[in-house]
Design an enzyme around this catalytic site. Structure first.
Site, PDB file in Angstrom:
ATOM      1  N   ARG A 118      -6.668  10.256  -0.017  1.00 14.05           N
ATOM      2  CA  ARG A 118      -6.409  10.817  -1.347  1.00 14.05           C
ATOM      3  C   ARG A 118      -7.695  10.972  -2.146  1.00 14.05           C
ATOM      4  NH1 ARG A 118      -2.808   6.850  -3.861  1.00 14.05           N
ATOM      5  NH2 ARG A 118      -3.200   5.516  -2.073  1.00 14.05           N
ATOM      6  N   HIS A 151       0.854  -1.185   0.000  1.00 16.52           N
ATOM      7  CA  HIS A 151       0.000   0.000   0.000  1.00 16.52           C
ATOM      8  C   HIS A 151       0.887   1.230   0.000  1.00 16.52           C
ATOM      9  CE1 HIS A 151      -3.038   2.913   1.063  1.00 16.52           C
ATOM     10  NE2 HIS A 151      -3.984   1.980   0.989  1.00 16.52           N
TER      11      HIS A 151
END
Length: 534
Positions: free
Chosen positions: A338, A318
């Site tokens: 994000r 990740h």
């Protein structure tokens, strides 16, 4: 608290924030992505992989740490196990108490089977509990399972098994409905419409969430359903070997009490492996976002019994694991940060990539920024880049962070960092096991009859990279399917004489191949003490 260089970088990020909010970096071309991954992604470091010498995948490469476990001695190699008097006798034995195992147990119970869950920790101690961002499903008017398929197939480098991915996306809307009816509190608009957002690699907003503790909310609901149905759960008890019958079919497991080390035998007409991931193997020395028990146990158990692996050489790192402070090093910073508008920024205050590239591309971009380009931020214990979280409130308005990602705020606030006003430092963390046991759409393994698999222990659903939100989805879709299939098969199964002959055969294969090892598997728990482990 911060070094002078650290403070200088922080100042550059703050000065560039308004400009960076308006800046929309280009997405990479397919060729740029290929070159980037080949140069910087951990899956492409050939010296970190080993060719298997024995077993169903002999001749194929896997991470060195996994190879050691797949080719290790069984924990019962020199132990006599009484198979004649089983301690448990059920229709369906579910190994693993996370989201996939719980979903499987619920559906098997619904089908009328006598089902039991065995888990080496407690029910709910699983990666499901730690998932944050959400669960994908194409259930909005501008979306469809076909579009979902295209996004996921491309994001997985066109390597997913089509029949598995097709089932995943087609069953997704019904999976959301099932969870909602069980009691999952998804985020909703005042009129009851579910809130959906983008994730990396998605062309539509199809991410359903419960703030940023989606996995915990789903696991809470599934656990309550298991307990309300009074499905037996044997916790703190690990499956250390599968049992086959004289026909070669899965017929139970040898269990070990994690406290007393006593061995128990569970006889079953069908077995479901739902043991989750492998982050605690710490491949290539990476930190991990995974829970304490994620040590690839299911892959080892299935492999030794004769089940084939698929894509065991690919992991997901990740892109945004916490790089600072050290107390939470490797902890997951959800992609939802994000999705809500935060961008990745280097030491010079520059946005260096599109914020919603796929996870493998994002991770490789960060690694490149910190290594070859020398644009990482020195944390004192390593490198990282900024994730400019104050952008979220500038874009979505004051209060967005507390409304949409309160768990993220709490995680950093404990260490004096308020993500509403300060950016955070991130670096890739070992997050997901893309590969696993090969299955057919009914969740049965290729190689062992009556052995089913669901969740992160499955290989092929996502190909060689997974999009955000498709893991919480696959534990529901394939967990439910595994439960239904296992119950249906169990209804027509007569178990033969129990046997552990495959363990002796595997030991003989180790010896004949010339492998010299003192390792035993499955690993069960990571060892951070430096002392002998269990």
């Amino acid at each position: 608290m911060y070094s002078e260089k650290f403070q200088q970088s922080l100042k550059l990020v703050e000065e560039a924030r308004e400009r960076n909010i308006a800046y929309e970096p280009d997405r990479m071309t397919a060729k740029q992505k290929e070159d980037l991954l080949a140069a910087y992604h951990p899956d492409y470091k050939q010296d970190q992989f080993e060719i298997l010498k024995i077993g169903p995948n002999k001749g194929e490469k896997v991470p060195c740490e996994l190879a050691e476990m797949l080719q290790a001695h069984s924990r019962i190699s020199n132990i006599s196990v009484d198979l004649e008097n089983p301690d448990y006798d059920v229709d369906v034995l579910v190994i693993g108490g996370g989201g996939a195992g719980s979903s499987a147990a619920i559906e098997a119970h619904e089908a009328g089977a006598n089902v039991m869950i065995v888990t080496k920790l407690r029910i709910g101690d699983a990666n499901t509990m730690m998932a944050e961002g959400g669960i994908q499903a194409a259930d909005k008017p501008n979306d469809s399972p076909a579009i979902h398929f295209v996004d996921a197939f491309g994001g997985g480098h066109f390597a997913a098994k089509r029949e598995l991915l097709s089932k995943l996306v087609c069953d997704a809307p019904e999976a959301i409905l099932w969870l909602s009816e069980l009691g999952v509190e998804f985020d909703k608009m005042p009129d009851g419409t579910m809130v959906t957002t983008h994730g990396g690699g998605t062309s539509r907003k199809r991410m359903h969430a419960a703030k940023d503790y989606s996995g915990a909310e789903i696991m809470r609901t599934l656990r309550d359903e298991v307990l309300n149905r009074q499905i037996p759960v044997v916790d703190f008890t690990a499956a250390i070997e599968l049992i086959l019958d004289d026909k070669g079919n899965a017929a139970g497991a040898v269990l070990m009490n994690m406290e007393t080390r006593d061995l128990l035998v569970a006889r079953a007409k069908t077995v479901i492996i739902a043991t989750g991931g492998a982050g605690r193997m710490h491949y290539q020395g990476f930190p991990t976002s995974n829970h304490y028990g994620a040590t690839a146990d299911g892959l080892v158990l299935g492999y030794r019994a004769g089940a084939k692996l698929l894509y065991a050489d690919t992991l997901q790192y990740h892109p945004t694991g916490a790089a600072y402070p050290e107390q939470i090093f490797g902890a997951l910073v959800t992609e939802k940060v994000r999705s809500l508008g935060a961008k990745l920024v280097n030491v010079n205050g520059e946005v260096f990539m599109h914020p919603l590239e796929t996870r493998d591309v994002s991770a490789a971009s960060i690694i490149r920024e910190c290594s070859t380009r020398g644009n990482g931020v020195d944390t004192g214990d390593g490198q990282g880049v900024w994730l400019d979280t104050p952008m979220i409130e500038r874009i979505g308005g004051e209060g967005t962070i507390m409304k949409r990602i309160p768990a993220m705020w709490r995680m950093f606030e404990k260490y004096g960092i308020d993500i509403r006003y300060e950016p955070i430092l991130v670096y890739p963390t070992l997050h997901y096991q893309n590969g696993g046991l090969d299955i057919t759409p009914d969740c049965m393994t290729t190689g062992v009859e009556n052995l089913f698999v669901a969740g992160e222990a499955v290989g092929g659903i996502h190909g060689r990279n997974r999009l955000m939100g498709n893991s919480l989805l696959d534990i529901i879709v394939f967990g439910r399917q595994a439960g239904k299939s296992a119950a249906a098969v169990a209804a027509n199964t007569c178990v033969g004489k129990l046997s552990l002959d495959h363990v002796a055969a595997f030991e003989a294969e180790i010896a004949s191949s010339g492998i010299e090892t003192e390792a035993v598997s499955p690993k069960l728990l990571p060892n951070y003490t430096g002392k002998a482990s269990i």
